[in-house]
Design a protein around this motif. Structure first.
Motif, PDB file in Angstrom:
ATOM      1  N   CYS A   1       0.848  -1.183   0.000  1.00  0.00           N
ATOM      2  CA  CYS A   1       0.000   0.000   0.000  1.00  0.00           C
ATOM      3  C   CYS A   1       0.885   1.233   0.000  1.00  0.00           C
ATOM      4  O   CYS A   1       1.970   1.217   0.555  1.00  0.00           O
ATOM      5  CB  CYS A   1      -0.875  -0.018   1.254  1.00  0.00           C
ATOM      6  SG  CYS A   1      -2.107   1.274   1.283  1.00  0.00           S
TER       7      CYS A   1
ATOM      8  N   SER B   1       0.135   5.263   0.791  1.00  0.00           N
ATOM      9  CA  SER B   1      -0.931   6.183   1.173  1.00  0.00           C
ATOM     10  C   SER B   1      -0.385   7.578   1.409  1.00  0.00           C
ATOM     11  O   SER B   1       0.734   7.740   1.876  1.00  0.00           O
ATOM     12  CB  SER B   1      -1.625   5.730   2.456  1.00  0.00           C
ATOM     13  OG  SER B   1      -1.326   4.408   2.771  1.00  0.00           O
TER      14      SER B   1
ATOM     15  N   GLU C   1      -3.090   8.083  -7.161  1.00  0.00           N
ATOM     16  CA  GLU C   1      -4.150   8.338  -6.184  1.00  0.00           C
ATOM     17  C   GLU C   1      -3.685   9.358  -5.146  1.00  0.00           C
ATOM     18  O   GLU C   1      -4.442  10.261  -4.777  1.00  0.00           O
ATOM     19  CB  GLU C   1      -4.557   7.024  -5.501  1.00  0.00           C
ATOM     20  CG  GLU C   1      -5.842   7.185  -4.709  1.00  0.00           C
ATOM     21  CD  GLU C   1      -6.221   5.964  -3.894  1.00  0.00           C
ATOM     22  OE1 GLU C   1      -5.896   4.841  -4.318  1.00  0.00           O
ATOM     23  OE2 GLU C   1      -6.846   6.149  -2.849  1.00  0.00           O
TER      24      GLU C   1
ATOM     25  N   PRO D   1      -9.093  16.461  -2.549  1.00  0.00           N
ATOM     26  CA  PRO D   1     -10.165  16.235  -1.573  1.00  0.00           C
ATOM     27  C   PRO D   1      -9.759  15.732  -0.196  1.00  0.00           C
ATOM     28  O   PRO D   1     -10.423  16.042   0.764  1.00  0.00           O
ATOM     29  CB  PRO D   1     -11.042  15.183  -2.267  1.00  0.00           C
ATOM     30  CG  PRO D   1     -10.744  15.314  -3.704  1.00  0.00           C
ATOM     31  CD  PRO D   1      -9.335  15.749  -3.803  1.00  0.00           C
ATOM     32  N   LEU D   2      -8.701  14.970  -0.085  1.00  0.00           N
ATOM     33  CA  LEU D   2      -8.416  14.406   1.238  1.00  0.00           C
ATOM     34  C   LEU D   2      -7.532  15.311   2.097  1.00  0.00           C
ATOM     35  O   LEU D   2      -7.197  14.949   3.215  1.00  0.00           O
ATOM     36  CB  LEU D   2      -7.792  13.016   1.108  1.00  0.00           C
ATOM     37  CG  LEU D   2      -8.803  11.887   0.862  1.00  0.00           C
ATOM     38  CD1 LEU D   2      -8.102  10.552   0.761  1.00  0.00           C
ATOM     39  CD2 LEU D   2      -9.852  11.823   1.953  1.00  0.00           C
TER      40      LEU D   2
ATOM     41  N   LYS E   1      -6.974  18.171   4.690  1.00  0.00           N
ATOM     42  CA  LYS E   1      -7.876  18.526   5.788  1.00  0.00           C
ATOM     43  C   LYS E   1      -8.542  19.880   5.561  1.00  0.00           C
ATOM     44  O   LYS E   1      -9.618  20.128   6.074  1.00  0.00           O
ATOM     45  CB  LYS E   1      -7.100  18.527   7.110  1.00  0.00           C
ATOM     46  CG  LYS E   1      -6.649  17.138   7.539  1.00  0.00           C
ATOM     47  CD  LYS E   1      -7.763  16.328   8.175  1.00  0.00           C
ATOM     48  CE  LYS E   1      -7.271  14.933   8.532  1.00  0.00           C
ATOM     49  NZ  LYS E   1      -8.335  14.059   9.026  1.00  0.00           N
TER      50      LYS E   1
ATOM     51  N   GLU F   1     -13.088   7.503   2.006  1.00  0.00           N
ATOM     52  CA  GLU F   1     -12.046   7.857   2.960  1.00  0.00           C
ATOM     53  C   GLU F   1     -12.305   9.214   3.596  1.00  0.00           C
ATOM     54  O   GLU F   1     -11.992   9.441   4.757  1.00  0.00           O
ATOM     55  CB  GLU F   1     -10.675   7.804   2.260  1.00  0.00           C
ATOM     56  CG  GLU F   1     -10.297   6.357   1.956  1.00  0.00           C
ATOM     57  CD  GLU F   1      -9.097   6.202   1.036  1.00  0.00           C
ATOM     58  OE1 GLU F   1      -8.360   7.174   0.841  1.00  0.00           O
ATOM     59  OE2 GLU F   1      -8.914   5.099   0.511  1.00  0.00           O
ATOM     60  N   LYS F   2     -12.906  10.139   2.832  1.00  0.00           N
ATOM     61  CA  LYS F   2     -13.240  11.448   3.391  1.00  0.00           C
ATOM     62  C   LYS F   2     -14.402  11.322   4.371  1.00  0.00           C
ATOM     63  O   LYS F   2     -14.401  11.942   5.435  1.00  0.00           O
ATOM     64  CB  LYS F   2     -13.603  12.400   2.240  1.00  0.00           C
ATOM     65  CG  LYS F   2     -13.708  13.863   2.634  1.00  0.00           C
ATOM     66  CD  LYS F   2     -12.358  14.485   2.874  1.00  0.00           C
ATOM     67  CE  LYS F   2     -12.461  15.954   3.228  1.00  0.00           C
ATOM     68  NZ  LYS F   2     -11.148  16.516   3.594  1.00  0.00           N
TER      69      LYS F   2
ATOM     70  N   GLU G   1     -13.503  10.199   7.847  1.00  0.00           N
ATOM     71  CA  GLU G   1     -12.849  11.157   8.739  1.00  0.00           C
ATOM     72  C   GLU G   1     -13.859  11.989   9.524  1.00  0.00           C
ATOM     73  O   GLU G   1     -13.468  12.836  10.325  1.00  0.00           O
ATOM     74  CB  GLU G   1     -11.910  12.073   7.935  1.00  0.00           C
ATOM     75  CG  GLU G   1     -10.667  11.328   7.478  1.00  0.00           C
ATOM     76  CD  GLU G   1      -9.808  12.135   6.521  1.00  0.00           C
ATOM     77  OE1 GLU G   1     -10.022  13.361   6.435  1.00  0.00           O
ATOM     78  OE2 GLU G   1      -8.941  11.543   5.866  1.00  0.00           O
TER      79      GLU G   1
ATOM     80  N   LYS H   1      -7.454   4.453   5.224  1.00  0.00           N
ATOM     81  CA  LYS H   1      -7.111   4.188   3.825  1.00  0.00           C
ATOM     82  C   LYS H   1      -7.378   2.723   3.540  1.00  0.00           C
ATOM     83  O   LYS H   1      -7.043   1.864   4.353  1.00  0.00           O
ATOM     84  CB  LYS H   1      -5.643   4.543   3.591  1.00  0.00           C
ATOM     85  CG  LYS H   1      -4.995   3.833   2.445  1.00  0.00           C
ATOM     86  CD  LYS H   1      -4.974   4.641   1.181  1.00  0.00           C
ATOM     87  CE  LYS H   1      -4.505   3.784   0.027  1.00  0.00           C
ATOM     88  NZ  LYS H   1      -4.487   4.465  -1.231  1.00  0.00           N
TER      89      LYS H   1
END
Lengths: 156, 409
Positions: free
Chosen positions: A56, A58, A110, A138-139, A141, B86-87, B90, B369
C-alpha cells in the motif's frame, strides 16, 4: 527480520537519511523524502530484505506537513516494514518508486489526486479517481469543495 | 464508438501476430508500419469500452488502442463509482464507518466488515470472545462462497454460457437466506461490529447451514461439468492473460489471482488472523492444466476449488463453535490511543484487503485508507491484455474478478 533489525541495517547503509523508528501499535521508520527511492531500491534488491511487494502507498495530511506512507511486505522472508516520508504542504515532492513496483504507478496517482503530492519521475501523473479538471485535492484537511463543476452545482 | 476511422487494408499473411505473443512495437503511438509489402500501413483505432458495458462488472471504461482486432494498449479509466469513502470516514465515529465498508465490495460485504474491524480492534487491543471468532469465520466463509458463485456465474455469462449463472444464483439465494435469518439483511449487513457481531446465530442456524453445505458440496461437481471442462470455455480462457509470478508481485495481485500463477500464498494460513490457524484446509493453486501457468482458466479454477475448501472450514467451525455472548466485548466508546496507527490485511474473496487506520485519540478516525485488491488487479489490465484479441478482454476482466465499488471506494 524484526523492524528493529531492518532499521539498524538501513541506518548502517544510509546513515543520516534514516531518521528514526517509532512504535505505536505498528512500527514505522521515518526517511528523508529525497532518498526514499534509494532506500526502496535497497529494500527491494537486497537478498536479506527482498521486499517484492508494495502492499500500500498512502498519503496522509498531518496538517503541519503531508506524509507518504509505504507498506512493504516480503513473502519470501515473511517480514513487513512501514516507511514514512514527510513533505511540506506547499511544495510536496517525492521521487517515484514506480520502477521498483509497477503497482506504485496507480497508488502514486491516487496520492497525487487526493493530496496533491507530486511524484518526480512518474511516467503518467494524472488524476485517477476525480475528473481531470477537478479543483483541489479532496483528502487534504483544509479542502473546500468547489461550488460549480462545469456549470453544475456541487452539493455536499 | 470509434474515435478515428480506420481504413481496411489487406494484410500480408502472417502480419497479424499470434494472440499469445505480446506485441512490443517501439513506434507506438505513432503509425506502425507492418513488415512485408512496401507501403501497407495501418492506423491504430481508439475504442471506448464502457463505462456502460455488461461485461465490465460495474462502471469501468477501458480506452483501447487496437490494430484491427489486436490490442496494442489498454488504459483503464476508473472513478465512476467514487463516493469519497475515505473522506466520509474522517467525520464518522469508528463504528459508523462499518456500513460504508459494506458498500465497497458489495459482493463480499462481511469480509469487508471484518477487515475494517480487525484494524480497529488491533488499535484498541481488545480480546474477542471465542464464539464471536467462530461466528465471524462461518459468516465470512459463507460470504466467500456467495462471492465466488457470482464470479463463477458471471464469468460464464461473459464468455457466452448462460446456464451456469442460474445455477450459481440459485445457491447464492440459499446463502442469503442464512444471512437473512441471522441479521435481517441479504446484501449489505453491517453485521460484524468492533469487538463482536450484531446478532448471534438464531436457533436452527447450525442445522440449516449444515443442510446447505451437504447440498452445496455436490453442486461444485455440477459446475465443473457445466463450465470448467467445457471445450468452448477452455478455448476462450486457456493461454489468455498469462500472469507470471514476478509481475504478479510487482503489480501486487493477490488472492486467487496470485494463486492462479502457482504461488501458495493465502493470508488465512501464511499470516493468520482471527482463528484461521485452527482449521485444516488446502490452498488450491494454478498448475497450468489447460495451457500456460497463470492464465485465465487457472485463475478461474482456483476460485472453484476454493469453494470446496471454504465448505471444509465452515464444517469445522460449526463443529467446534462454543457458546457465549456475542456482545460481551463490544466497547461502549471506541477511542484508540493517540497517534496509534496500524495496517492490517486480510484475505477477502478478491485478495488481500489492507486497512490503514490512524488515530488521533478521539472517537473519529484521523485517516482511513483502504487498499483494495481490485484496484491493484485492474492496474495490470494493460499488461494482461496487450497482444490479445478484443474479445479476450472480456475473459481477462472476468478472470481477475473485480468489483468496481471497491476499486473506486
Amino acid at each position: 527480520m524484526t523492524p528493529q533489525e531492518i532499521f539498524d541495517a538501513l541506518k548502517s547503509q544510509f546513515g543520516d537519511v534514516i531518521i528514526d523508528l517509532t512504535e505505536n501499535v505498528d512500527t514505522w521508520i521515518r526517511v528523508k523524502p529525497g532518498s526514499i527511492a534509494d532506500v526502496c531500491v535497497f529494500l527491494h534488491d537486497d537478498e536479506a530484505m527482498k521486499f517484492e511487494s508494495l502492499m500500500c502507498l498512502s498519503g496522509v495530511d498531518y496538517e503541519e506537513h503531508l506524509s507518504v506512507v509505504y507498506h512493504l511486505s516480503s513473502s519470501s522472508h515473511r517480514h513487513r516494514i512501514t516507511l514514512k516520508v514527510e513533505v511540506p504542504r506547499d511544495d510536496p515532492h517525492v521521487p517515484t518508486v514506480e520502477h521498483l513496483w509497477l503497482v506504485a504507478n496507480w497508488h502514486e496517482r491516487e496520492a497525487y489526486d487526493m493530496f496533491g503530492i507530486v511524484f518526480d519521475g512518474h511516467s503518467d501523473l494524472r488524476r485517477i479517481l476525480c475528473p481531470d479538471d477537478w479543483e483541489g485535492h479532496p483528502l487534504r484537511k483544509d479542502y473546500q469543495v468547489q461550488e460549480f463543476y462545469r456549470g453544475i452545482k456541487v452539493e455536499v | 464508438m470509434a474515435d478515428t476511422d480506420t481504413q481496411q487494408v489487406d494484410r500480408p499473411e502472417g502480419a497479424i501476430p499470434d494472440a499469445n505473443v505480446t506485441v512490443d512495437r517501439p513506434g507506438y503511438p505513432d503509425e506502425v508500419a507492418l513488415e512485408g509489402d512496401d507501403n501497407i500501413e495501418s492506423e491504430l483505432m481508439t475504442l471506448n469500452m464502457g463505462p456502460q458495458h455488461p461485461s465490465t462488472h460495474g462502471v469501468l471504461r477501458l480506452e483501447l488502442k487496437t490494430d484491427g482486432e489486436i490490442i496494442e494498449h489498454v488504459r483503464p479509466h476508473i472513478g465512476y463509482l467514487h463516493r469519497c469513502f475515505e473522506k466520509h470516514a474522517e467525520s464518522l465515529s469508528y463504528p459508523q464507518v462499518i456500513p460504508f465498508t459494506d458498500r465497497m465490495d458489495y459482493l463480499a460485504a462481511m469480509n469487508n466488515n471484518l477487515a475494517y474491524c480487525l484494524a480497529v480492534e488491533r488499535l484498541l487491543e481488545i480480546e474477542i470472545p471465542e464464539r464471536v471468532e467462530y461466528v465471524r469465520v462461518i459468516i465470512c466463509e459463507l460470504n466467500r462462497l456467495a462471492s465466488h458463485l457470482v464470479s463463477f456465474g458471471t464469468y460464464g455469462m461473459d464468455i457466452g454460457a448462460f446456464t451456469p449463472f442460474l445455477f450459481a444464483f440459485r445457491e447464492r439465494e440459499d446463502i442469503f437466506d442464512l444471512f437473512e435469518m441471522t441479521c435481517g439483511a441479504r446484501m449489505l449487513y453491517n453485521y460484524i461490529w468492533v469487538g463482536g457481531v450484531s446478532h448471534d446465530f438464531p436457533p436452527g442456524f447450525v442445522e440449516k447451514c449444515t443442510a446447505f453445505l451437504d447440498k452445496f458440496e455436490g453442486k461444485i461437481n455440477d459446475y465443473n461439468n457445466l463450465l470448467s471442462y467445457n471445450k468452448i470455455f477452455i478455448e476462450r480462457t486457456a493461454n489468455i492473460g498469462v500472469l507470471p509470478v514476478d509481475k504478479a508481485y510487482s503489480y501486487n495481485l493477490t488472492g486467487p489471482n496470485l494463486r492462479g500463477s502457482g504461488v501458495k500464498w493465502d493470508l488465512r494460513r501464511d499470516d493468520p488472523y482471527s482463528i484461521y490457524d485452527r482449521f485444516e484446509f488446502d490452498i488450491p493453486v494454478g498448475s497450468g492444466e489447460m495451457g500456460q501457468l497463470g492464465d485465465c482458466w487457472d485463475r478461474y479454477m482456483v476460485r472453484i476449488r476454493e469453494m470446496g475448501e471454504s465448505v471444509r472450514i465452515i464444517r469445522q467451525a460449526l463443529e467446534q463453535m462454543p457458546d457465549g455472548d456475542v456482545h460481551k466485548a463490544v466497547p461502549r466508546n471506541v477511542r484508540p490511543p493517540k497517534d496509534a496507527e496500524c495496517y492490517t490485511r486480510s484475505e477477502t474473496p478478491r485478495g488481500e484487503m489492507g486497512i490503514y487506520v490512524i488515530s488521533d485519540g478521539s472517537n473519529v478516525p484521523y485517516r482511513v485508507k483502504v487498499k483494495s485488491p481490485c484496484f491493484t488487479a485492474i492496474s495490470a489490465m494493460n499488461f494482461l491484455t496487450r497482444g490479445h484479441y478484443v474479445a479476450d478482454i472480456i475473459a481477462v476482466i472476468g478472470s481477475i474478478d473485480i468489483v468496481l465499488g471497491e476499486v473506486d471506494r
